[in-house]
Design a protein around this motif. Structure first.
Motif, PDB file in Angstrom:
ATOM      1  N   THR A 165      20.888   1.493 -45.444  1.00  0.00           N
ATOM      2  CA  THR A 165      20.077   0.315 -45.155  1.00  0.00           C
ATOM      3  C   THR A 165      19.523  -0.296 -46.440  1.00  0.00           C
ATOM      4  OG1 THR A 165      18.021   1.568 -44.951  1.00  0.00           O
ATOM      5  CG2 THR A 165      19.393   1.352 -42.969  1.00  0.00           C
ATOM      6  N   ALA A 166      19.072  -1.536 -46.321  1.00  0.00           N
ATOM      7  CA  ALA A 166      18.438  -2.199 -47.463  1.00  0.00           C
ATOM      8  C   ALA A 166      17.209  -1.427 -47.908  1.00  0.00           C
ATOM      9  CB  ALA A 166      18.073  -3.641 -47.097  1.00  0.00           C
ATOM     10  N   ALA A 167      16.467  -0.867 -46.956  1.00  0.00           N
ATOM     11  CA  ALA A 167      15.268  -0.102 -47.303  1.00  0.00           C
ATOM     12  C   ALA A 167      15.618   1.123 -48.145  1.00  0.00           C
ATOM     13  CB  ALA A 167      14.535   0.328 -46.031  1.00  0.00           C
ATOM     14  N   GLN A 168      16.739   1.791 -47.836  1.00  0.00           N
ATOM     15  CA  GLN A 168      17.161   2.961 -48.611  1.00  0.00           C
ATOM     16  C   GLN A 168      17.578   2.556 -50.021  1.00  0.00           C
ATOM     17  OE1 GLN A 168      20.089   4.290 -45.649  1.00  0.00           O
ATOM     18  NE2 GLN A 168      19.032   6.263 -45.577  1.00  0.00           N
ATOM     19  N   VAL A 169      18.257   1.425 -50.154  1.00  0.00           N
ATOM     20  CA  VAL A 169      18.670   0.938 -51.472  1.00  0.00           C
ATOM     21  C   VAL A 169      17.444   0.627 -52.318  1.00  0.00           C
ATOM     22  CG1 VAL A 169      19.835  -0.941 -52.694  1.00  0.00           C
ATOM     23  CG2 VAL A 169      20.882   0.072 -50.663  1.00  0.00           C
ATOM     24  N   VAL A 170      16.465  -0.046 -51.725  1.00  0.00           N
ATOM     25  CA  VAL A 170      15.243  -0.401 -52.450  1.00  0.00           C
ATOM     26  C   VAL A 170      14.471   0.848 -52.849  1.00  0.00           C
ATOM     27  CG1 VAL A 170      13.009  -1.556 -52.266  1.00  0.00           C
ATOM     28  CG2 VAL A 170      15.065  -2.656 -51.360  1.00  0.00           C
ATOM     29  N   ALA A 171      14.375   1.826 -51.934  1.00  0.00           N
ATOM     30  CA  ALA A 171      13.638   3.057 -52.230  1.00  0.00           C
ATOM     31  C   ALA A 171      14.296   3.829 -53.364  1.00  0.00           C
ATOM     32  CB  ALA A 171      13.554   3.925 -50.976  1.00  0.00           C
ATOM     33  N   ALA A 172      15.638   3.915 -53.363  1.00  0.00           N
ATOM     34  CA  ALA A 172      16.341   4.631 -54.427  1.00  0.00           C
ATOM     35  C   ALA A 172      16.168   3.912 -55.757  1.00  0.00           C
ATOM     36  CB  ALA A 172      17.824   4.760 -54.080  1.00  0.00           C
ATOM     37  N   ALA A 173      16.277   2.588 -55.752  1.00  0.00           N
ATOM     38  CA  ALA A 173      16.092   1.819 -56.979  1.00  0.00           C
ATOM     39  C   ALA A 173      14.681   1.988 -57.523  1.00  0.00           C
ATOM     40  CB  ALA A 173      16.386   0.342 -56.726  1.00  0.00           C
ATOM     41  N   SER A 174      13.698   2.022 -56.637  1.00  0.00           N
ATOM     42  CA  SER A 174      12.302   2.178 -57.075  1.00  0.00           C
ATOM     43  C   SER A 174      12.075   3.536 -57.716  1.00  0.00           C
ATOM     44  CB  SER A 174      11.359   1.997 -55.878  1.00  0.00           C
ATOM     45  OG  SER A 174      11.462   0.691 -55.348  1.00  0.00           O
ATOM     46  N   ARG A 175      12.760   4.568 -57.201  1.00  0.00           N
ATOM     47  CA  ARG A 175      12.566   5.913 -57.740  1.00  0.00           C
ATOM     48  C   ARG A 175      13.274   6.110 -59.080  1.00  0.00           C
ATOM     49  NH1 ARG A 175      12.054   7.606 -52.223  1.00  0.00           N
ATOM     50  NH2 ARG A 175      14.292   7.457 -51.825  1.00  0.00           N
ATOM     51  N   TRP A 176      14.431   5.464 -59.275  1.00  0.00           N
ATOM     52  CA  TRP A 176      15.265   5.812 -60.417  1.00  0.00           C
ATOM     53  C   TRP A 176      15.409   4.712 -61.464  1.00  0.00           C
ATOM     54  CZ3 TRP A 176      16.568  10.800 -60.791  1.00  0.00           C
ATOM     55  CH2 TRP A 176      16.568  11.565 -59.633  1.00  0.00           C
ATOM     56  N   LEU A 177      15.267   3.467 -61.080  1.00  0.00           N
ATOM     57  CA  LEU A 177      15.547   2.370 -62.013  1.00  0.00           C
ATOM     58  C   LEU A 177      14.250   1.765 -62.548  1.00  0.00           C
ATOM     59  CD1 LEU A 177      18.531   0.637 -60.169  1.00  0.00           C
ATOM     60  CD2 LEU A 177      18.563   2.529 -61.820  1.00  0.00           C
ATOM     61  N   ASP A 178      13.518   2.560 -63.284  1.00  0.00           N
ATOM     62  CA  ASP A 178      12.244   2.119 -63.851  1.00  0.00           C
ATOM     63  C   ASP A 178      12.494   1.579 -65.261  1.00  0.00           C
ATOM     64  OD1 ASP A 178       9.724   1.733 -64.840  1.00  0.00           O
ATOM     65  OD2 ASP A 178       8.944   3.695 -64.274  1.00  0.00           O
TER      66      ASP A 178
END
Length: 260
Positions: A165-178
């Motif tokens: 889902t879009a929510a999973q993509v956003v959550a993963a990006a928030s955790r790793w793409l700082d």
């Protein structure tokens, strides 16, 4: 590996170049981490082609004619998300700012369901291309086994990709793409680049060839009895699968291929 506490900038001095290689790296999850697939999709949204955010931002909005690509390497213990391009020396710092800005925009302006749906279709439709030869099929099986994924991961990949889902993509990006915890590596003339990069933070200059790492040869260990027994079992299975040892003895020409 642990991401750096703050952004690091490393400048590899190569005098005489009129264009510089630019990379931004971020620590990513391991192969078995639930974030691995959603983060792959986030990486594709960033730099996966002409419709990616980098393409739209740099070519359309920014007017910078650069082709920025995003890739993700996922290994057993960790991964690497890498953003890369080639830039004119006078615009390296500007490009780094824009690339980091796109990383941050994944949080402030997250992809919507339509943007993620397009990436899901790409992942679903391209998966079969990885099994077009016997060698590719074996490589997929070996990889799944090595990374502890089991064959079920391959069996359900398309199904799992379609369920992201879009929510999973956003959550993963928030955790790793700082963008504040990335490593920036630039290869180019330090005399031209150091000043403009220092406006972004401290710069470590490295002379190409300094501190070269030389791997010491490691002597192979002899096979233990259990390995020898298993090897004989595998050979016996191979002989049986190819019609038996007597049939194989009649073969006069043989070619062997392998991937390491």
């Amino acid at each position: 590996p642990v991401p750096p506490a703050t952004m690091r900038i490393q400048l590899v001095d190569r005098p005489g170049l009129d264009r510089s290689e630019v990379r931004i790296g971020l620590v990513g999850p391991s192969r078995t981490d639930p974030d691995a697939l959603p983060l792959q999709m986030a990486s594709y949204i960033l730099g996966g082609g002409l419709s990616s955010r980098f393409a739209q931002s740099l070519r359309v909005d920014g007017g910078l004619p650069y082709d920025v690509r995003s890739s993700q390497t996922i290994l057993r213990d960790a991964g690497l998300v890498s953003l890369g391009t080639v830039a004119r020396n006078d615009s390296v710092a500007i490009l780094v700012v824009r690339m980091r800005g796109e990383l941050g925009r994944l949080r402030t302006q997250p992809p919507d369901e339509e943007e993620v749906a397009a990436v899901r279709r790409t992942f679903e439709n391209s998966f079969a291309l990885q099994f077009q030869t016997p060698e590719a099929l074996i490589a997929q099986w070996m990889g799944a086994d090595f990374y502890g994924l089991t064959s079920a991961w391959l069996d359900h990949y398309v199904e799992n990709a379609g369920a992201v889902t879009a929510a999973q993509v956003v959550a993963a990006a928030s955790r790793w793409l700082d963008p504040s915890r990335c490593v920036v590596v630039v290869v180019g003339p330090a005399a031209e680049l150091k000043g403009q990069l220092e406006a972004l933070g401290p710069v470590e200059v490295v002379v190409a060839g300094d501190g070269a790492v030389v791997a010491a040869p490691v002597a192979p260990l002899p096979a233990n009895p259990g390995q020898k027994k298993r090897g004989r079992e595998l050979l016996a299975q191979a002989f049986t699968a190819h019609g038996g040892l007597e049939r194989l003895r009649r073969v006069t020409d043989t070619a062997m291929e392998g991937d390491m």
